[in-house]
Design an enzyme around this catalytic site. Structure first.
Site, PDB file in Angstrom:
ATOM      1  N   HIS A 161       9.064  -9.002   1.203  1.00  0.00           N
ATOM      2  CA  HIS A 161       8.953  -7.825   0.333  1.00  0.00           C
ATOM      3  C   HIS A 161       9.729  -8.105  -0.951  1.00  0.00           C
ATOM      4  CE1 HIS A 161       7.737  -4.684   3.407  1.00  0.00           C
ATOM      5  NE2 HIS A 161       8.223  -5.613   4.221  1.00  0.00           N
ATOM      6  N   GLU A 176       6.516  -4.364  11.006  1.00  0.00           N
ATOM      7  CA  GLU A 176       5.299  -3.628  11.388  1.00  0.00           C
ATOM      8  C   GLU A 176       4.089  -4.543  11.445  1.00  0.00           C
ATOM      9  OE1 GLU A 176       4.571  -0.317   8.770  1.00  0.00           O
ATOM     10  OE2 GLU A 176       6.603   0.437   9.108  1.00  0.00           O
ATOM     11  N   VAL A 177       4.006  -5.442  10.478  1.00  0.00           N
ATOM     12  CA  VAL A 177       2.847  -6.344  10.418  1.00  0.00           C
ATOM     13  C   VAL A 177       3.313  -7.746  10.799  1.00  0.00           C
ATOM     14  CG1 VAL A 177       1.058  -7.331   8.945  1.00  0.00           C
ATOM     15  CG2 VAL A 177       1.743  -4.940   8.626  1.00  0.00           C
ATOM     16  N   ILE A 225       0.828  -1.215   0.000  1.00  0.00           N
ATOM     17  CA  ILE A 225       0.000   0.000   0.000  1.00  0.00           C
ATOM     18  C   ILE A 225       0.863   1.267   0.000  1.00  0.00           C
ATOM     19  CG2 ILE A 225      -0.285   0.359   2.494  1.00  0.00           C
ATOM     20  CD1 ILE A 225      -3.343   0.552   1.935  1.00  0.00           C
ATOM     21  N   HIS A 230       6.000 -11.947   5.889  1.00  0.00           N
ATOM     22  CA  HIS A 230       5.861 -11.524   4.492  1.00  0.00           C
ATOM     23  C   HIS A 230       7.227 -11.256   3.902  1.00  0.00           C
ATOM     24  CE1 HIS A 230       5.449  -8.100   7.233  1.00  0.00           C
ATOM     25  NE2 HIS A 230       6.097  -7.370   6.330  1.00  0.00           N
ATOM     26  N   ASN A 240      11.578  -8.404   7.090  1.00  0.00           N
ATOM     27  CA  ASN A 240      11.811  -7.750   8.384  1.00  0.00           C
ATOM     28  C   ASN A 240      11.279  -8.655   9.488  1.00  0.00           C
ATOM     29  OD1 ASN A 240      12.877  -5.358   7.219  1.00  0.00           O
ATOM     30  ND2 ASN A 240      10.817  -4.656   6.745  1.00  0.00           N
TER      31      ASN A 240
HETATM   32  P1  5GP Z   1       7.016  -4.659   7.569  1.00  0.00           P
HETATM   33  O1  5GP Z   1       7.543  -3.350   8.083  1.00  0.00           O
HETATM   34  O2  5GP Z   1       6.170  -5.367   8.580  1.00  0.00           O
HETATM   35  O3  5GP Z   1       8.088  -5.528   6.986  1.00  0.00           O
HETATM   36  O4  5GP Z   1       6.124  -4.281   6.327  1.00  0.00           O
HETATM   37  C1  5GP Z   1       4.741  -4.197   6.344  1.00  0.00           C
HETATM   38  C2  5GP Z   1       4.328  -3.660   5.001  1.00  0.00           C
HETATM   39  O5  5GP Z   1       2.938  -3.832   4.850  1.00  0.00           O
HETATM   40  C3  5GP Z   1       4.618  -2.162   4.819  1.00  0.00           C
HETATM   41  O6  5GP Z   1       5.462  -1.972   3.692  1.00  0.00           O
HETATM   42  C4  5GP Z   1       3.236  -1.554   4.637  1.00  0.00           C
HETATM   43  O7  5GP Z   1       3.206  -0.487   3.707  1.00  0.00           O
HETATM   44  C5  5GP Z   1       2.395  -2.742   4.178  1.00  0.00           C
HETATM   45  N1  5GP Z   1       0.995  -2.653   4.550  1.00  0.00           N
HETATM   46  C6  5GP Z   1       0.506  -2.368   5.782  1.00  0.00           C
HETATM   47  N2  5GP Z   1      -0.836  -2.392   5.770  1.00  0.00           N
HETATM   48  C7  5GP Z   1      -1.196  -2.713   4.497  1.00  0.00           C
HETATM   49  C8  5GP Z   1      -2.475  -2.884   3.860  1.00  0.00           C
HETATM   50  O8  5GP Z   1      -3.537  -2.766   4.456  1.00  0.00           O
HETATM   51  N3  5GP Z   1      -2.453  -3.215   2.540  1.00  0.00           N
HETATM   52  C9  5GP Z   1      -1.284  -3.378   1.838  1.00  0.00           C
HETATM   53  N4  5GP Z   1      -1.392  -3.688   0.552  1.00  0.00           N
HETATM   54  N5  5GP Z   1      -0.081  -3.214   2.419  1.00  0.00           N
HETATM   55  C10 5GP Z   1      -0.029  -2.881   3.723  1.00  0.00           C
END
Ligand code: 5GP
Ligand code: ZN
Length: 118
Positions: free
Chosen positions: A101, A94-95, A31, A99, A86
């Site tokens: 990337h 963050e999530v 997103i 996942h 991450n």
């Molecule tokens: P992290 O920091 O956990 O590795 O990355 C989480 C990623 O999920 C971030 O790049 C963020 O932009 C993406 N993200 C968070 N919420 C959503 C969402 O509701 N939809 C999509 N498509 N991506 C999301």
């Protein structure tokens, strides 16, 4: 997991721009893209972090890594890309649904990490 954003995306409760889906995995555009191409590949099983993956997750994690190149090409990474996972607090995750990337586009992405907070 009822309060996991990515489980909600898998369930179709939150919309996403899908790149690929099968019975085990889902790929969708991030997103908040950090590169011209930026999508995520996730297992449909809720695994919070890479550090929580177990032997039973080898097939799905292997599937994610081996399909990455094909999907990346399909969405515009013709000469390479970067994969990032991450993990946890130190990895600035963050999530908390594991996942991968996939980042790329036509131009080189530059240094792998920003300045570390020393
Ligand atoms: P992290 O920091 O956990 O590795 O990355 C989480 C990623 O999920 C971030 O790049 C963020 O932009 C993406 N993200 C968070 N919420 C959503 C969402 O509701 N939809 C999509 N498509 N991506 C999301
Ligand atoms: Zn989840």
């Amino acid at each position: 997991m009822t309060d996991c954003i990515f489980c909600k995306i898998i369930a179709g409760e939150i919309p996403s721009r899908k790149v690929y889906e099968d019975e085990d995995i889902l790929a969708f555009h991030d997103i908040k893209p950090a590169a011209p191409v930026h999508f995520l590949i996730i297992p449909k099983k809720h695994i919070p972090t890479l550090a929580d993956a177990t032997e039973e997750d080898i097939p799905v994690m292997g599937k994610i890594m081996t399909i990455a190149g094909k999907l990346a090409k399909q969405v515009g990474c013709h000469d390479g890309f970067r994969t990032i996972v991450n993990t946890g607090r130190v990895g600035c995750q963050e999530v908390y649904h594991v996942h991968v990337h996939i980042l790329g586009g036509d131009k080189p992405l530059g240094v792998m990490l920003g300045m570390p907070a020393l």
